[in-house]
Design an enzyme around this catalytic site. Structure first.
Site: not given
Ligand code: IPM
Ligand code: MG
Length: 368
Positions: A257, A253, A145, A196, A229
């Site tokens: 999710d 990240d 990032y 990884k 993975d």
């Molecule tokens: C998160 C989001 C952010 C990230 C974005 C909005 C920059 O997806 O906080 O998970 O990628 O970290």
């Molecule tokens: Mg995210």
């Protein structure tokens, strides 16, 4: 050096449903001020696309300085299709990334808890997710990032090359690993560290540093390593094998999710982004719901405020040392769900559908 004001809470509602859910947090904070004689000082300002529209930048210097002196930042959400065409450095997301980086919020805590009332909301079988309680500790200020060099540059034949760099130093790995081990001790005492290391040198360093910190200071915590993975696969195969997952910025990240969907309800999950304590014991921190700005439902009063309210519960616990109040707020959320109240995103048969503010009010009434 800007000092952190201990009770200063900065609300940054942002875009989409951000303002609606943060409005409910504001009610909760006001309730604590009035009914519990707490002395939170609330300030509120713009961030993200709405700030870009007004000031031409997603984060003004003024707001950035306010953030620097606030012990707690409550962020709603940033971004939306409206700003798709905006130049990269001015995109709403840059505000969030700048806050994380400049405030040195290196440890991102993302719990994925499956609420018993909502077991059936998950796309996975109830027996796979019932009782699920995972904590993802994501490194938040390093890796791909932020690594340099980065950018898009022209190369020969009129082609272009996009470059991002994945880097980690020992110290960046060790400080976040320490957070994961310390938190594991208060839970089921197990850490699974994901990288990884089979293809990336930075992943190999990650694994080595986590292991040696463990051997030095955390022998009593159970540590294992998993390729990222494989972790993605194991999360849907048998998610309850996990207690604390420790991982880098990009894998964190994605895995968070994925983990959040196990719970069936993005609208319920909070997060905390923590910095280091200074010598006076002060710490900067930002709290936000895991969900995004959801522009499709913005302004309709249907967003679920629970993730934001639970994010404030995390703030009470981690930044304000108010564990009892945090527990009371979490219990109030459970009670509202037990009463059958549901916002649209988690609505099911025989339940009562409520709006964003009705849910907020119901939770507050349970606090009484
Ligand atoms: C998160 C989001 C952010 C990230 C974005 C909005 C920059 O997806 O906080 O998970 O990628 O970290
Ligand atoms: Mg995210």
């Amino acid at each position: 050096m800007i000092k952190v004001k201990k009770r200063r809470v900065l609300l940054l509602p942002g875009d989409g449903i951000g303002p609606e859910v943060i409005a409910e947090v504001k009610k909760v904070i006001n309730w604590f001020n009035e009914k519990k004689s707490l002395d939170f000082e609330i300030d509120e300002d713009l961030v993200g696309g709405i700030s870009f529209d007004k000031h031409g930048t997603p984060l003004t210097d003024e707001v950035f300085y306010k953030a620097l002196e606030s012990a707690v930042i409550m962020l709603g959400a940033v971004g939306g299709p409206k700003w798709d065409g905006v130049e990269f450095s001015k995109k709403p997301e840059r505000a969030l990334l700048k806050l994380r980086k400049e405030l040195k919020l290196f440890a991102n805590l993302r719990p994925a808890i499956c609420f018993e009332q909502l077991v059936n909301a998950s796309t996975l079988k109830p027996e796979i997710v019932s009782g699920l309680d995972i904590l993802i500790v994501r490194e938040l200020t390093g890796g791909v990032y932020f690594g340099e060099p980065r950018g898009i540059k022209p190369i020969e034949n009129g082609e272009r090359k996009g470059v991002n760099t994945h880097t980690y130093t020992s110290n960046e790995i060790i400080r976040v690993a320490r957070v994961a081990f310390d938190l594991a001790k208060k839970r089921s005492n197990r850490v699974i560290s994901c990288e990884k290391s089979n293809v990336m040198e930075a992943g190999q360093l990650w694994k080595e540093e986590v292991q040696s910190l463990h051997d030095k200071d955390y022998k009593d915590v159970e540590l294992s390593h998993m390729l990222a993975d494989n972790c993605a696969m194991q999360l849907v195969r048998n998610p309850k094998q996990f207690d604390v997952i420790l991982t880098d910025n990009l894998f964190g990240d994605m895995l968070s999710d994925e983990a959040s969907m196990l719970t069936g309800s993005l609208g319920l999950l909070p997060s905390a982004s923590l910095g280091a304590k200074n010598k006076d014991g002060e710490m900067r921190a930002m709290y936000e719901p895991i969900h995004g700005s959801a522009p499709d439902i913005a302004g309709k009063g249907v967003a679920n405020p629970i993730a934001s309210i639970l994010s404030f519960a995390m703030a009470l616990r981690y930044s304000l040392d108010l564990d009892k109040e945090a527990e009371a707020l979490e219990k109030a959320v459970q009670q509202a769900l037990n009463d059958g109240l549901r916002t649209k995103d988690i609505m099911s048969d025989k339940m009562k559908e409520v709006s964003t503010s009705q849910m907020g009010d119901a939770i507050i009434s349970k606090l009484q």
